[in-house]
Design a protein around this motif. Sequence first.
Motif, mmCIF file in Angstrom:
data_model
loop_
_atom_site.group_PDB
_atom_site.id
_atom_site.type_symbol
_atom_site.label_atom_id
_atom_site.label_comp_id
_atom_site.label_asym_id
_atom_site.label_seq_id
_atom_site.Cartn_x
_atom_site.Cartn_y
_atom_site.Cartn_z
ATOM 1 N N UNK A 162 43.405 -2.227 -64.097
ATOM 2 C CA UNK A 162 43.557 -1.361 -65.218
ATOM 3 C C UNK A 162 42.397 -0.804 -65.994
ATOM 4 N N UNK A 163 41.254 -1.443 -65.509
ATOM 5 C CA UNK A 163 40.033 -1.083 -65.988
ATOM 6 C C UNK A 163 39.113 -1.317 -64.609
ATOM 7 N N UNK A 164 38.212 -0.374 -64.596
ATOM 8 C CA UNK A 164 37.264 -0.306 -63.221
ATOM 9 C C UNK A 164 36.601 -1.800 -63.089
ATOM 10 N N UNK A 165 36.175 -2.620 -64.014
ATOM 11 C CA UNK A 165 35.474 -3.498 -63.633
ATOM 12 C C UNK A 165 36.482 -4.634 -62.969
ATOM 13 N N UNK A 166 37.735 -4.424 -63.338
ATOM 14 C CA UNK A 166 38.878 -5.407 -62.491
ATOM 15 C C UNK A 166 38.822 -5.328 -60.978
ATOM 16 N N UNK A 167 38.377 -4.174 -60.350
ATOM 17 C CA UNK A 167 38.181 -4.280 -59.034
ATOM 18 C C UNK A 167 37.175 -5.258 -58.293
ATOM 19 N N UNK A 168 36.297 -5.829 -59.109
ATOM 20 C CA UNK A 168 35.656 -6.531 -58.886
ATOM 21 C C UNK A 168 35.995 -8.098 -58.707
ATOM 22 N N UNK A 169 37.247 -8.332 -58.979
ATOM 23 C CA UNK A 169 37.689 -9.473 -58.862
ATOM 24 C C UNK A 169 37.918 -10.147 -57.615
ATOM 25 N N UNK A 170 37.919 -11.275 -57.527
ATOM 26 C CA UNK A 170 37.996 -11.946 -56.211
ATOM 27 C C UNK A 170 39.259 -11.676 -55.338
ATOM 28 N N UNK A 171 40.421 -11.345 -56.323
ATOM 29 C CA UNK A 171 41.487 -10.688 -55.580
ATOM 30 C C UNK A 171 41.213 -9.669 -54.514
ATOM 31 N N UNK A 172 40.252 -8.680 -54.815
ATOM 32 C CA UNK A 172 40.071 -7.697 -53.931
ATOM 33 C C UNK A 172 39.002 -7.759 -52.892
ATOM 34 N N UNK A 173 38.460 -9.036 -52.807
ATOM 35 C CA UNK A 173 37.155 -9.255 -51.907
ATOM 36 C C UNK A 173 37.794 -9.033 -50.532
ATOM 37 N N UNK A 174 37.064 -8.182 -49.773
ATOM 38 C CA UNK A 174 37.511 -7.935 -48.454
ATOM 39 C C UNK A 174 38.725 -7.258 -48.040
ATOM 40 N N UNK A 175 39.324 -6.832 -49.268
ATOM 41 C CA UNK A 175 40.751 -6.035 -49.023
ATOM 42 C C UNK A 175 40.904 -4.678 -49.494
ATOM 43 N N UNK A 176 39.492 -3.937 -49.865
ATOM 44 C CA UNK A 176 39.466 -2.781 -50.195
ATOM 45 C C UNK A 176 38.509 -1.927 -49.310
ATOM 46 N N UNK A 177 38.844 -0.728 -49.099
ATOM 47 C CA UNK A 177 37.873 0.100 -48.394
ATOM 48 C C UNK A 177 37.116 1.074 -49.463
ATOM 49 N N UNK A 178 35.895 1.295 -49.335
ATOM 50 C CA UNK A 178 35.036 1.793 -50.143
ATOM 51 C C UNK A 178 34.917 3.518 -49.724
ATOM 52 N N UNK A 179 35.076 4.465 -50.288
ATOM 53 C CA UNK A 179 34.756 5.716 -49.919
ATOM 54 C C UNK A 179 33.263 5.928 -49.833
ATOM 55 N N UNK A 180 32.590 6.207 -48.743
ATOM 56 C CA UNK A 180 31.115 6.262 -48.503
ATOM 57 C C UNK A 180 30.560 7.397 -49.380
ATOM 58 N N UNK A 181 29.491 6.869 -50.437
ATOM 59 C CA UNK A 181 28.852 7.736 -51.286
ATOM 60 C C UNK A 181 27.791 8.560 -50.630
ATOM 61 N N UNK A 204 25.897 -3.804 -57.484
ATOM 62 C CA UNK A 204 25.517 -4.957 -56.825
ATOM 63 C C UNK A 204 26.942 -5.781 -56.623
ATOM 64 N N UNK A 205 27.653 -6.089 -57.516
ATOM 65 C CA UNK A 205 28.749 -6.725 -57.311
ATOM 66 C C UNK A 205 29.894 -5.979 -56.392
ATOM 67 N N UNK A 206 29.873 -4.508 -56.293
ATOM 68 C CA UNK A 206 30.588 -4.156 -55.259
ATOM 69 C C UNK A 206 30.006 -4.392 -53.779
ATOM 70 N N UNK A 207 28.695 -4.654 -53.732
ATOM 71 C CA UNK A 207 28.212 -4.915 -52.480
ATOM 72 C C UNK A 207 28.816 -6.270 -52.026
ATOM 73 N N UNK A 208 28.684 -7.094 -52.986
ATOM 74 C CA UNK A 208 29.207 -8.510 -52.660
ATOM 75 C C UNK A 208 30.587 -8.591 -52.395
ATOM 76 N N UNK A 209 31.741 -7.373 -52.625
ATOM 77 C CA UNK A 209 32.768 -7.594 -52.478
ATOM 78 C C UNK A 209 33.183 -7.696 -50.755
#
Length: 341
Positions: A162-181, A204-209
């Motif tokens: 619901x909020x952007x920081x939620x994508x940093x939860x363990x639930x999404x680790x390795x399960x999301x594809x990031x659009x290349x900046x 930095x947290x995105x990197x660790x995902x």
Amino acid sequence: MKSLTCALTLSAVLVSGMLSGPVLAQSDEPPAELVAAAEKEGRLVYYSSEVDAINEAVVKAFEAKYKIDVEWLRLASGPLASRFAEEKNSGGTPADILRTADGSVFVENPEWFLELSPDLVPMLADYPASAYLENKRSVLTQYSTYVFTYNTNLVDEAELPKKWPDILNERWKGRVVLSDPRTSISWLAWIDAMVKAHGMQFAEAVRKQDWDIVSSAAPGAQQVAAGAYDGSTPAFTGHATPVVQQGAPLKFITPTDPSILKRDHIGIVKDAKHPNAARLFLHYRLSREALELSCKLNEVGAPLADIPGCIEVPENPTTVKDVWTPEEARPLMEALGLSQG
């Protein structure tokens, strides 16, 4: 209508004659003199980073109204800007119109574009001053909200961020594809907005995902639809729409904290081979008809009020940065663990 899917031959740009047509204020209908001059040229080359569905619909509608054949090329903002710059620096580009999410090219090389005004493009008489970049080499065509695209077969609604920081939860680790900046200013600007709201630790947290990188949100949506990933981000609604229309199990959510808007820009190439066709096309692209068409297909907002199908501006939105230098991008890339090449 032809889509340019291969390299176009570079040539010197020779334009003779004066631009035709008087001003027509407060009307979506272009002057007859402009239509006649544009149809005499009979052709237009359009470079755009907009999704294929919008390009096809707008071009088809324009061709149906006027006797002008449009060839168009669609690339992500970064590759499109690079190609356009290479062509200009090599002596000329076949493009008459450039539409991109990256405002940098209009600011860094204003000599490549015409200064926009209602004298040049009559539809601009209806447009607010806030729709222009400061040097008036481009004008806003739309704004888009950033979304998280997900596979409805793999993700429960209760899990959605619901909020952007939620994508940093363990639930999404390795399960999301990031659009290349590195390929689009849109994705770089998203990271920047997150960092401004939550600090460099967000990047930095995105990197660790341990997310895989995809060149653009369009193939990202396709991979999510195929079940290779649970979600894709950052993205715009239009990246998922064509896949959804094919029956794919895709939806998207617009997280907040912050609510982010991205502006898209369009301008006329200064030495365009088809200057009046370019003026007429830009007039049409900024018209209420074309804005309504793009909003219905892509769930975007418009610079003019009361356009059916357009989204409303979120409360207290963050408008992302339009113009970047490599030096400004470097710390974000380093935090993400990405090389700028």
